[in-house]
Design an enzyme around this catalytic site. Structure first.
Site, PDB file in Angstrom:
ATOM      1  N   GLU A 157       6.160   4.270   3.764  1.00  0.00           N
ATOM      2  CA  GLU A 157       7.424   3.664   3.346  1.00  0.00           C
ATOM      3  C   GLU A 157       7.365   3.168   1.896  1.00  0.00           C
ATOM      4  O   GLU A 157       6.695   2.175   1.607  1.00  0.00           O
ATOM      5  CB  GLU A 157       7.757   2.473   4.255  1.00  0.00           C
ATOM      6  CG  GLU A 157       9.034   1.742   3.882  1.00  0.00           C
ATOM      7  CD  GLU A 157       9.328   0.559   4.790  1.00  0.00           C
ATOM      8  OE1 GLU A 157      10.479   0.079   4.771  1.00  0.00           O
ATOM      9  OE2 GLU A 157       8.412   0.114   5.519  1.00  0.00           O
TER      10      GLU A 157
ATOM     11  N   GLU B 128       8.020  -5.837  -3.988  1.00  0.00           N
ATOM     12  CA  GLU B 128       7.017  -5.838  -2.925  1.00  0.00           C
ATOM     13  C   GLU B 128       5.809  -4.960  -3.223  1.00  0.00           C
ATOM     14  O   GLU B 128       4.722  -5.193  -2.687  1.00  0.00           O
ATOM     15  CB  GLU B 128       7.664  -5.421  -1.603  1.00  0.00           C
ATOM     16  CG  GLU B 128       8.751  -6.386  -1.144  1.00  0.00           C
ATOM     17  CD  GLU B 128       9.323  -6.036   0.204  1.00  0.00           C
ATOM     18  OE1 GLU B 128       8.552  -5.599   1.080  1.00  0.00           O
ATOM     19  OE2 GLU B 128      10.549  -6.187   0.399  1.00  0.00           O
TER      20      GLU B 128
ATOM     21  N   GLU C 279      16.223  -1.870  11.288  1.00  0.00           N
ATOM     22  CA  GLU C 279      15.302  -2.892  10.800  1.00  0.00           C
ATOM     23  C   GLU C 279      16.135  -3.774   9.882  1.00  0.00           C
ATOM     24  O   GLU C 279      16.237  -3.541   8.672  1.00  0.00           O
ATOM     25  CB  GLU C 279      14.117  -2.292  10.038  1.00  0.00           C
ATOM     26  CG  GLU C 279      13.046  -3.362   9.792  1.00  0.00           C
ATOM     27  CD  GLU C 279      12.038  -3.001   8.724  1.00  0.00           C
ATOM     28  OE1 GLU C 279      10.840  -2.923   9.044  1.00  0.00           O
ATOM     29  OE2 GLU C 279      12.454  -2.805   7.559  1.00  0.00           O
TER      30      GLU C 279
ATOM     31  N   HIS D  12      15.663  -1.010   0.762  1.00  0.00           N
ATOM     32  CA  HIS D  12      14.845  -0.825  -0.433  1.00  0.00           C
ATOM     33  C   HIS D  12      15.498   0.174  -1.379  1.00  0.00           C
ATOM     34  O   HIS D  12      15.465  -0.003  -2.605  1.00  0.00           O
ATOM     35  CB  HIS D  12      13.453  -0.330  -0.043  1.00  0.00           C
ATOM     36  CG  HIS D  12      12.662  -1.325   0.742  1.00  0.00           C
ATOM     37  ND1 HIS D  12      12.285  -2.541   0.232  1.00  0.00           N
ATOM     38  CD2 HIS D  12      12.182  -1.288   2.003  1.00  0.00           C
ATOM     39  CE1 HIS D  12      11.604  -3.212   1.145  1.00  0.00           C
ATOM     40  NE2 HIS D  12      11.533  -2.473   2.232  1.00  0.00           N
TER      41      HIS D  12
END
Length: 267
Positions: free
Chosen positions: A149, A155, A243, A185
């Site tokens: 991912e 991050e 998610e 993202h």
């Protein structure tokens, strides 16, 4: 495309983007009652619950296991496969391999997200590649892919965009590694989410179906119709997994996800 919802059992992830947080029997029952096809499991480790118990719950509620998260290795132990410490890298890889084995027995791929770590020195990319190769081979033994991912720039500084990660996979002949397209993202990193999905094409193995604010799709400003259209064009056969933050509450977030997927699938 199939639907999935995240099911979290990691206390350290209390503020994370996971919808169902109740004990496993209740969470499986809730996911089924809401109409999802599968659950995506975020567990503290491979010994938290037996494979047989998960199989039993899945069969009882007619649910599949979409994927297995590995992020607890980072949240609970601070482990990543790019850590400068060989000891910590070894512990990270051991944890991920254990989750690959757990998921493989369920026919589900494991996901490398936060445990990828960051580039901190000239050797970081070598460590990253070595870890991906080991995970790819372990997943192949279970006849499942390994899912990587790309995360946003806040991050990680490894790969933030699908195209860069896809090129890395191709260049290094990582045949059993697929990409997780996390729409949250991507809303930070991609200038055109739909185009990025189209360009990544065959490399996409899983989708986190989240809006730009990491809430349920439809609660932010992502063009969900364009996303679905792009996934249809590339023939994506996998899951749209929620998610997402459980806002305003878990049931509302879950129902919104199912509702918009059904709406767009019918159009």
């Amino acid at each position: 495309m199939k639907t999935a919802i995240t099911l979290c059992q990691v206390p350290e992830a209390a503020s994370g983007p996971f919808v169902l947080r109740t004990h496993l029997p209740e969470a499986f029952a809730t996911a089924a009652a809401l109409g999802f096809d599968a659950v995506e499991l975020f567990l503290p480790g491979p010994d938290f619950v037996s494979v047989d118990e998960v199989k039993s719950l899945a069969e009882k509620h007619d649910l599949s296991i979409a994927a297995i998260g590995t992020g607890a290795g980072w949240l609970r132990h601070g482990l990543s496969i790019t850590d400068p410490s060989a000891e910590k890298r070894g512990a990270a890889l051991e944890f991920i391999l254990s989750m690959i084995h757990f998921g493989g027995q369920l026919g589900a791929p494991a996901i490398l997200g936060s445990m990828q770590g960051k580039k901190v020195d000239d050797e970081s990319m070598d460590h990253f590649l070595s870890g991906l190769h080991a995970c790819s081979q372990a997943a192949a033994a279970h006849v499942v892919p390994f899912v990587y991912e790309p995360l946003n720039r806040y991050e990680t500084n490894l790969f933030n965009r699908l195209s860069d990660a896809a090129l890395f996979i191709e260049t290094n002949d990582l045949k059993n590694v697929l990409l997780l397209a996390d729409l949250f993202h991507m809303s930070i990193e991609e200038s055109d989410i739909a185009a990025a999905l189209s360009d990544a094409g065959r490399h996409i193995g899983h989708v986190h179906f989240a809006d730009s604010n990491r809430q349920a799709m439809g609660f932010g400003h992502t063009n969900a119709a364009a996303v679905i259209s792009a996934l249809r064009e590339i023939g994506y056969p996998g899951y749209l997994s929620a998610e997402i933050l459980p806002l305003p509450d878990p049931e509302t977030a879950a129902r919104q996800t199912i509702s918009i997927i059904r709406e767009l699938s019918a159009s």
